[in-house]
Design a protein around this motif. Sequence first.
Motif, PDB file in Angstrom:
ATOM      1  N   GLY A  88       0.791  -1.228   0.000  1.00  0.00           N
ATOM      2  CA  GLY A  88       0.000   0.000   0.000  1.00  0.00           C
ATOM      3  C   GLY A  88       0.821   1.274   0.000  1.00  0.00           C
ATOM      4  N   VAL A  89       2.129   1.165  -0.091  1.00  0.00           N
ATOM      5  CA  VAL A  89       2.980   2.357  -0.096  1.00  0.00           C
ATOM      6  C   VAL A  89       2.917   3.057  -1.457  1.00  0.00           C
ATOM      7  N   LEU A  90       2.850   2.283  -2.531  1.00  0.00           N
ATOM      8  CA  LEU A  90       2.742   2.832  -3.882  1.00  0.00           C
ATOM      9  C   LEU A  90       1.404   2.447  -4.499  1.00  0.00           C
ATOM     10  N   THR A  91       1.000   3.224  -5.473  1.00  0.00           N
ATOM     11  CA  THR A  91      -0.224   2.953  -6.223  1.00  0.00           C
ATOM     12  C   THR A  91       0.149   2.562  -7.640  1.00  0.00           C
ATOM     13  N   LYS A  92      -0.456   1.502  -8.137  1.00  0.00           N
ATOM     14  CA  LYS A  92      -0.251   1.122  -9.532  1.00  0.00           C
ATOM     15  C   LYS A  92      -1.133   1.994 -10.411  1.00  0.00           C
ATOM     16  N   VAL A  93      -0.564   2.461 -11.497  1.00  0.00           N
ATOM     17  CA  VAL A  93      -1.322   3.210 -12.500  1.00  0.00           C
ATOM     18  C   VAL A  93      -1.384   2.332 -13.736  1.00  0.00           C
ATOM     19  N   ILE A  94      -2.589   1.967 -14.106  1.00  0.00           N
ATOM     20  CA  ILE A  94      -2.773   1.112 -15.271  1.00  0.00           C
ATOM     21  C   ILE A  94      -3.079   2.025 -16.453  1.00  0.00           C
ATOM     22  N   HIS A 137     -12.072  -2.275  -3.939  1.00  0.00           N
ATOM     23  CA  HIS A 137     -12.275  -1.824  -5.310  1.00  0.00           C
ATOM     24  C   HIS A 137     -11.171  -0.845  -5.694  1.00  0.00           C
ATOM     25  N   ILE A 138     -11.008  -0.702  -7.015  1.00  0.00           N
ATOM     26  CA  ILE A 138     -10.026   0.224  -7.560  1.00  0.00           C
ATOM     27  C   ILE A 138     -10.737   1.058  -8.615  1.00  0.00           C
ATOM     28  N   LEU A 139     -10.616   2.352  -8.518  1.00  0.00           N
ATOM     29  CA  LEU A 139     -11.200   3.240  -9.513  1.00  0.00           C
ATOM     30  C   LEU A 139     -10.126   4.229  -9.942  1.00  0.00           C
ATOM     31  N   GLN A 140      -9.868   4.255 -11.224  1.00  0.00           N
ATOM     32  CA  GLN A 140      -8.877   5.176 -11.785  1.00  0.00           C
ATOM     33  C   GLN A 140      -9.516   5.836 -12.995  1.00  0.00           C
ATOM     34  N   LEU A 141      -9.515   7.144 -13.020  1.00  0.00           N
ATOM     35  CA  LEU A 141     -10.042   7.888 -14.157  1.00  0.00           C
ATOM     36  C   LEU A 141      -8.880   8.416 -14.980  1.00  0.00           C
ATOM     37  N   ASN A 142      -8.896   8.144 -16.276  1.00  0.00           N
ATOM     38  CA  ASN A 142      -7.840   8.594 -17.180  1.00  0.00           C
ATOM     39  C   ASN A 142      -8.354   9.715 -18.062  1.00  0.00           C
TER      40      ASN A 142
END
Length: 144
Positions: free
Chosen positions: A66-72, A126-131
Motif C-alpha cells: 500500500g505504499v505505492l499505487t499502480k497506474v494502469i 475496489h479500484i477506480l482510476q479515471l484517465n
Amino acid sequence: MEQRHATVLKAAGMKATPKRLAILELLEAESGYASPEELWKTLKGRFDRLGLPTVYRNLEELSESGVLTKVIHPNRQLYYYFCSNPEHHHHFVCLSCRKVEDIPSCGIDALEREVSIRNGGKVLSHILQLNGLCGGCAKKGEKA
C-alpha cells in the motif's frame, strides 16, 4: 524526506532499505507516475548493483503493502505512483503530462449495495482510476 519515507515503510511493515528509499524519493519528486524502466535508468547510477528485476520486485512489494499505487495505462504499460494520502480515495491520471490528482469522493457505495442485492455478494475492495487530460493539457489541446 528520507526519514518520512522510512517512517512510511516501517508503518507498512517493510525495511527501509536504501533502494526502497531511493525509489520513494524519486517517485515523490516526479509528482506523477513512472515506469519501472524509467526508475531503473535514473537509479542505476546511484547503486553499484541495481538490476531491473530488483526494481520490479521492490515496486511490487511497495505496491502490495500500500505504499505505492499502480497506474494502469491504456498503453498496457504498468506505472507506479507515490501517493501520500492515507485516506480512502481514487485518482485522476493525466495521460499527457503524467500528473496524478486525488479524487476524494468515492461513489461506489451504490454499486456495492447492488452487488449485495443482486447476488448476495460482498465487495471487499475496489479500484477506480479515471484517465484523461488535466486542465492544463486539455487547454493546450494535447493528445493522450
